[in-house]
Scaffold this motif. Structure first.
Motif: not given
Length: 116
Positions: A23-28, A92-94, A109-113
């Motif tokens: 899953r990608v949690d946040t996109t900037v 740029s990237g994940r 307690m982690m996320g992907s951006i």
């Protein structure tokens, strides 16, 4: 950020979600500047780390901070909030963000951006 003890096991989440590598949690937007409000609802401090980009604490519990500096890890005290500024440049990237307490990270307690 949430963390609770249930049956002797730590359940640690960000925005109510346990880490999922698919899953990608946040996109900037790449080459942008973002302000994030980090809220810790748990009874424990959580030192948060964002890979690649340092953060600046600009507000602690609703109050501006006196000294603004770049930090690799920011500690979010129990039951408090802080606003951080992030320059989403040079990559740029994940990438991932996570609690720097190993047990909390291992418990989800982690996320992907992704920066596009």
């Amino acid at each position: 950020m949430d963390g609770d003890m249930g049956g002797g096991m730590m359940s640690a989440t960000i925005n109510g979600l346990v880490f999922d590598a698919t899953r990608v949690d946040t996109t900037v937007q790449f080459d942008s500047v973002e302000d994030w409000l980090l809220t810790n609802t748990s009874p424990l401090d959580h030192p948060m780390h964002l890979h690649v980009w340092p953060m600046q604490i600009i507000e602690q519990s609703g109050q501006p901070v006196d000294t603004i500096m770049w930090q690799d890890v920011v500690n979010i005290p129990a039951r408090s909030s802080m606003r951080v500024r992030i320059a989403c440049d040079d990559f740029s990237g994940r990438i991932e963000y996570h609690c720097h307490i190993l047990d909390h990270e291992d418990s989800g307690m982690m996320g992907s951006i992704t920066a596009n």
